[in-house]
Write a protein that holds these residues in place. Structure first.
Motif, short mmCIF file in Angstrom:
data_model
loop_
_atom_site.label_atom_id
_atom_site.label_comp_id
_atom_site.label_asym_id
_atom_site.label_seq_id
_atom_site.Cartn_x
_atom_site.Cartn_y
_atom_site.Cartn_z
N GLY A 36 0.82 -1.21 0.00
CA GLY A 36 0.00 0.00 0.00
C GLY A 36 0.85 1.25 0.00
N TRP A 37 0.22 2.34 -0.43
CA TRP A 37 0.85 3.66 -0.47
C TRP A 37 -0.21 4.69 -0.14
CZ3 TRP A 37 -0.32 7.78 -3.88
CH2 TRP A 37 0.56 8.88 -3.80
N MET A 38 0.20 5.72 0.58
CA MET A 38 -0.69 6.83 0.90
C MET A 38 0.05 8.13 0.68
SD MET A 38 -2.47 7.77 4.54
CE MET A 38 -0.93 8.33 5.27
N GLN A 39 -0.55 9.04 -0.05
CA GLN A 39 0.04 10.37 -0.23
C GLN A 39 -0.29 11.20 1.00
OE1 GLN A 39 -0.99 12.30 -3.88
NE2 GLN A 39 0.23 14.09 -3.43
N ARG A 43 -0.31 20.54 1.83
CA ARG A 43 -1.33 20.77 0.79
C ARG A 43 -0.71 21.48 -0.41
NH1 ARG A 43 -7.23 21.04 2.43
NH2 ARG A 43 -7.39 21.74 0.29
N ALA A 44 0.23 22.38 -0.15
CA ALA A 44 0.84 23.16 -1.22
C ALA A 44 1.56 22.28 -2.24
CB ALA A 44 1.80 24.19 -0.65
N ASP A 45 1.91 21.04 -1.86
CA ASP A 45 2.58 20.13 -2.79
C ASP A 45 1.62 19.51 -3.80
OD1 ASP A 45 4.90 20.63 -1.46
OD2 ASP A 45 5.06 18.67 -0.51
N VAL A 46 0.33 19.70 -3.59
CA VAL A 46 -0.68 19.13 -4.50
C VAL A 46 -1.64 20.27 -4.89
CG1 VAL A 46 -2.34 17.26 -4.82
CG2 VAL A 46 -0.51 16.99 -3.15
N PRO A 47 -1.16 21.19 -5.75
CA PRO A 47 -1.95 22.39 -6.05
C PRO A 47 -3.36 22.11 -6.56
CG PRO A 47 0.23 22.55 -7.01
CD PRO A 47 0.10 21.17 -6.45
N GLU A 48 -3.54 21.09 -7.39
CA GLU A 48 -4.88 20.82 -7.92
C GLU A 48 -5.85 20.39 -6.81
OE1 GLU A 48 -2.55 16.97 -8.68
OE2 GLU A 48 -2.12 19.08 -8.89
N TRP A 49 -5.30 19.90 -5.70
CA TRP A 49 -6.14 19.48 -4.59
C TRP A 49 -6.75 20.68 -3.87
CZ3 TRP A 49 -6.23 18.26 0.90
CH2 TRP A 49 -7.01 17.15 1.20
N TRP A 70 -1.15 20.10 6.26
CA TRP A 70 -0.91 18.89 5.49
C TRP A 70 -2.22 18.22 5.11
CZ3 TRP A 70 3.74 15.31 6.35
CH2 TRP A 70 4.92 16.06 6.39
N ALA A 71 -2.11 17.28 4.17
CA ALA A 71 -3.30 16.56 3.71
C ALA A 71 -2.95 15.11 3.38
CB ALA A 71 -3.88 17.23 2.48
N ILE A 72 -3.91 14.26 3.64
CA ILE A 72 -3.89 12.89 3.12
C ILE A 72 -4.81 12.94 1.91
CG2 ILE A 72 -4.61 10.52 3.52
CD1 ILE A 72 -3.95 10.99 6.52
N SER A 73 -4.25 12.67 0.73
CA SER A 73 -5.04 12.92 -0.48
C SER A 73 -5.16 11.74 -1.43
CB SER A 73 -4.47 14.12 -1.22
OG SER A 73 -3.10 13.93 -1.49
N CYS A 74 -4.50 10.63 -1.16
CA CYS A 74 -4.57 9.53 -2.12
C CYS A 74 -4.11 8.23 -1.46
CB CYS A 74 -3.67 9.84 -3.32
SG CYS A 74 -3.84 8.70 -4.68
N PHE A 75 -4.72 7.13 -1.85
CA PHE A 75 -4.33 5.80 -1.39
C PHE A 75 -4.19 4.86 -2.58
CE2 PHE A 75 -6.44 7.30 2.42
CZ PHE A 75 -5.70 6.74 3.45
N PHE A 76 -3.32 3.90 -2.45
CA PHE A 76 -3.30 2.75 -3.35
C PHE A 76 -3.04 1.53 -2.47
CE2 PHE A 76 -1.11 -0.57 -5.62
CZ PHE A 76 -1.99 -0.79 -6.66
N ILE A 77 -3.92 0.58 -2.53
CA ILE A 77 -3.77 -0.68 -1.79
C ILE A 77 -3.86 -1.81 -2.81
CG2 ILE A 77 -4.64 -2.14 0.08
CD1 ILE A 77 -3.82 0.69 1.03
N ALA A 108 -7.92 15.17 5.59
CA ALA A 108 -7.97 13.99 4.74
C ALA A 108 -9.20 14.07 3.84
CB ALA A 108 -8.02 12.73 5.56
N CYS A 109 -8.98 13.82 2.58
CA CYS A 109 -10.07 13.77 1.60
C CYS A 109 -9.61 12.85 0.48
CB CYS A 109 -10.35 15.18 1.07
SG CYS A 109 -11.81 15.26 0.01
N PRO A 110 -9.38 11.56 0.83
CA PRO A 110 -8.80 10.66 -0.16
C PRO A 110 -9.75 10.29 -1.28
CG PRO A 110 -9.21 9.52 1.91
CD PRO A 110 -9.55 10.94 2.13
#
Length: 110
Positions: A36-39, A43-49, A70-77, A108-110
């Motif tokens: 698994g991976w989680m971004q 927040r500034a590192d993901v401007p489109e978010w 900071w933000a949790i914005s993506c997961f891959f499991i 968080a808004c994954p």
């Protein structure tokens, strides 16, 4: 920048981002294999978010560029690892990681 670049250039960009730190996410391992991976990161590192047209837009627009927000914005499991609590453990690790790296707020808004 990612959309305008090719695959190799994007690999170079992410490698530079990882080397500059903090890393843009966390990996979950099981038996020595990444499952698994989680971004997670500023927040500034993901401007489109931070786009005002998205549900993930910050309540206070000043938070979009604040490096301590900071933000949790993506997961891959991996499919075989789903349903076993990997995302919950990643979130717990992400909270600790954000605190250790100076986050004053984590959304968080994954």
């Amino acid at each position: 920048e990612r959309r305008a670049s090719d695959k190799e250039r994007n690999k170079d960009l992410i490698k530079a981002r990882i080397e500059a730190g903090p890393p843009p996410g966390l990996l979950a391992f099981e038996d020595g294999k990444a499952v698994g991976w989680m971004q997670v990161g500023p927040r500034a590192d993901v401007p489109e978010w931070n786009n005002q047209g998205r549900g993930s837009a910050p309540v206070d627009p000043a938070d979009a560029g604040d490096p301590a927000v900071w933000a949790i914005s993506c997961f891959f499991i991996r499919v075989k690892a789903r349903g076993r609590g990997v995302s919950h453990r990643l979130v717990a690790g992400g909270i600790a990681f954000a605190r250790a790296n100076g986050a004053r707020l984590l959304e968080a808004c994954p």
